[in-house]
Write a protein that holds these residues in place. Sequence first.
Motif, mmCIF file in Angstrom:
data_model
loop_
_atom_site.group_PDB
_atom_site.id
_atom_site.type_symbol
_atom_site.label_atom_id
_atom_site.label_comp_id
_atom_site.label_asym_id
_atom_site.label_seq_id
_atom_site.Cartn_x
_atom_site.Cartn_y
_atom_site.Cartn_z
ATOM 1 N N ALA A 240 0.843 -1.195 0.000
ATOM 2 C CA ALA A 240 0.000 0.000 0.000
ATOM 3 C C ALA A 240 0.878 1.245 0.000
ATOM 4 N N ALA A 241 0.529 2.209 -0.842
ATOM 5 C CA ALA A 241 1.274 3.465 -0.902
ATOM 6 C C ALA A 241 0.990 4.305 0.341
ATOM 7 N N HIS A 242 2.007 4.986 0.820
ATOM 8 C CA HIS A 242 1.871 5.830 2.002
ATOM 9 C C HIS A 242 1.263 7.170 1.622
ATOM 10 N N ARG A 243 0.392 7.685 2.475
ATOM 11 C CA ARG A 243 -0.197 9.003 2.288
ATOM 12 C C ARG A 243 0.125 9.870 3.502
ATOM 13 N N LEU A 244 0.520 11.086 3.231
ATOM 14 C CA LEU A 244 0.811 12.010 4.327
ATOM 15 C C LEU A 244 -0.482 12.432 5.014
ATOM 16 N N PRO A 245 -0.461 12.608 6.324
ATOM 17 C CA PRO A 245 -1.660 13.112 7.017
ATOM 18 C C PRO A 245 -1.983 14.526 6.587
ATOM 19 N N ARG A 246 -3.238 14.942 6.781
ATOM 20 C CA ARG A 246 -3.677 16.262 6.347
ATOM 21 C C ARG A 246 -3.211 17.370 7.283
ATOM 22 N N ARG A 247 -2.740 17.025 8.439
ATOM 23 C CA ARG A 247 -2.197 18.017 9.359
ATOM 24 C C ARG A 247 -0.961 17.447 10.017
ATOM 25 N N PHE A 248 -0.137 18.333 10.526
ATOM 26 C CA PHE A 248 1.086 17.905 11.194
ATOM 27 C C PHE A 248 0.884 17.977 12.701
ATOM 28 N N GLU A 249 1.245 16.909 13.363
ATOM 29 C CA GLU A 249 1.221 16.895 14.828
ATOM 30 C C GLU A 249 2.242 15.890 15.310
ATOM 31 N N LYS A 250 3.139 16.339 16.154
ATOM 32 C CA LYS A 250 4.146 15.453 16.732
ATOM 33 C C LYS A 250 4.340 15.787 18.198
ATOM 34 N N ARG A 251 4.469 14.753 18.990
ATOM 35 C CA ARG A 251 4.574 14.887 20.447
ATOM 36 C C ARG A 251 5.852 14.215 20.927
ATOM 37 N N ILE A 252 6.540 14.875 21.840
ATOM 38 C CA ILE A 252 7.721 14.310 22.499
ATOM 39 C C ILE A 252 7.445 14.255 23.991
ATOM 40 N N ARG A 253 7.489 13.056 24.544
ATOM 41 C CA ARG A 253 7.303 12.879 25.985
ATOM 42 C C ARG A 253 8.671 12.768 26.631
ATOM 43 N N PHE A 254 8.872 13.547 27.700
ATOM 44 C CA PHE A 254 10.180 13.608 28.326
ATOM 45 C C PHE A 254 10.364 12.483 29.339
ATOM 46 N N ASP A 255 11.600 11.990 29.393
ATOM 47 C CA ASP A 255 11.974 11.035 30.431
ATOM 48 C C ASP A 255 12.494 11.836 31.628
ATOM 49 N N GLY A 256 11.552 12.344 32.411
ATOM 50 C CA GLY A 256 11.889 13.291 33.469
ATOM 51 C C GLY A 256 11.417 14.670 33.057
ATOM 52 N N ASN A 257 10.906 15.436 34.000
ATOM 53 C CA ASN A 257 10.304 16.723 33.685
ATOM 54 C C ASN A 257 11.355 17.783 33.356
ATOM 55 N N VAL A 258 10.932 18.738 32.524
ATOM 56 C CA VAL A 258 11.786 19.870 32.154
ATOM 57 C C VAL A 258 11.300 21.088 32.936
ATOM 58 N N HIS A 259 12.195 21.738 33.664
ATOM 59 C CA HIS A 259 11.794 22.803 34.588
ATOM 60 C C HIS A 259 12.043 24.210 34.058
ATOM 61 N N SER A 260 12.671 24.361 32.910
ATOM 62 C CA SER A 260 12.941 25.696 32.366
ATOM 63 C C SER A 260 12.715 25.688 30.861
ATOM 64 N N THR A 261 12.443 26.861 30.323
ATOM 65 C CA THR A 261 12.240 26.964 28.876
ATOM 66 C C THR A 261 13.534 26.684 28.119
ATOM 67 N N GLN A 262 14.686 26.868 28.754
ATOM 68 C CA GLN A 262 15.946 26.550 28.094
ATOM 69 C C GLN A 262 16.011 25.077 27.734
ATOM 70 N N GLY A 263 15.448 24.230 28.592
ATOM 71 C CA GLY A 263 15.470 22.795 28.337
ATOM 72 C C GLY A 263 14.552 22.355 27.218
ATOM 73 N N LEU A 264 13.712 23.268 26.712
ATOM 74 C CA LEU A 264 12.796 22.922 25.631
ATOM 75 C C LEU A 264 13.417 23.115 24.261
ATOM 76 N N ARG A 265 14.565 23.753 24.191
ATOM 77 C CA ARG A 265 15.144 24.070 22.890
ATOM 78 C C ARG A 265 15.566 22.820 22.131
#
Length: 483
Positions: A240-265
């Motif tokens: 079966a040929a692959h089709r791209l989704p109609r919208r983009f959405e990607k999620r990254i779950r952290f292994d341990g919480n990030v406490h500052s915006t610097q850690g989000l870069r």
Amino acid sequence: MATGGLNAAKHWLCLVPRRLALDALCLPDPETTLVTMRKGQRSWVVSAGCGLPPGSDLATVLTARPELRWVERQPDAETAYMQQLAALGHSLGAPVHLEQHAPSVDAPAGWASVWVEVGRSARLFEGLEGVRLAAQSNLAANSLNCGVAIAPTMESARLLAAHSDGAIAPSLPALSDMMQTLPVHALHLPGQVIDGLRASGIQRCDALFALASDQIGRRYGTATTRYLDRLLGRVAETRAAHRLPRRFEKRIRFDGNVHSTQGLRFPLRHLFGALELYLRAIDSASQQVRIILEHVDAPDTHLTVSLTASARDADHWLLMCREHLSRLELPEAVSAIVLHCDRFQPLDGPQMALFDAGKAEETAWRQTVERLLARLGEDAVWTMGLADDHRPERAWRRQHPANQQSSGVLPPAADRPLWMFDPPRPLPHSPKLAGPAERIESGWWEGNELRRDYFLATGDSGMRLWVYQDRRSRRWYLHGLWA
């Protein structure tokens, strides 16, 4: 359905992730991390940054290497990683195919592949070598760890990508020569078949290919025969040929919480890299993305990043996002981050500077405005636009820099100064007129009727003035002037 095989003119590029379960997590320190899977009472290593082979018993490894940390595999993250590879494939050719299988006892690391037919697009890249280089460049730019190969059949492209990274087999005869010295354990066959081949003294592919098909079928099953037929281009491959989704959405779950915006870069760089691949695959750009920061014990934080012109460059998006994050105060540590985009437009930017060198300056100005918007807020930066009203003091309005099209149009013969007085200044005597009258009557429907005769006038120092006479009071006013 799309068909590949039985056609030496086709050329399949295959991308094979080397450590899918680990790279899909986007960890800042993958070399000290083990990704594991549990089935029943047994837990084994699926992928490891330190070079441990898949299938190693977790308890045994931790006894010998207690400094290593382990995390459970995330199937959703692996699927998103493969979608990112598929988007890269769509930017190189068509059709694109994707297969992904979870780890099992027989295949402790699982396996996944993306194929794209590049025979018809190769001339755009100046040949198959150019296609391979383009694929490897995109992989490196987005930190995607994959083997790459091009071959006449899908199975052979996967085999070469996994065991001969960078190989190009332009034809079936060349493919046959390249596979002669490969060990049989490199073939995509069940473990019991590989063991049976070795027990029979067959260690390399050339010895296996020398056997007759009916002999292989009797000894090792018809599934092995069908696999070899697909590998060598004797039968068609249907997927079966692959089709791209109609919208983009990607999620990254952290292994341990990030406490500052610097850690989000770091995770944001991965997310915007994936977005750029998606936008290139659909030949579009975007002017707005949404970022969701998930917290454990607090409502999600929503952040909208808008540009004045559509774009898809990951570095530019990341720069604008950093400006927004610099003003953000986190209510709580971040446990996951989501990037969402569903509004697409054609790319608005310079493609060639040969005939329009001013495009570079325009792009630099737009980026400056976008940084001001991100740093100061949407309400602090605005531009002027026209409004549908003949009254001069109401003929303009504030508008967002991203929407610079005016809703009104000035009459072709109108001559208006940029410097306007609010309110108009009374004149002590009649001015020296320098042109015919322009009558403006408006506002009667609002109970604030305006009846004026406007004139060009000349001041004492020769300055051009814009004056009017109120037709009811007969008094003169200065409304604007030209510098």
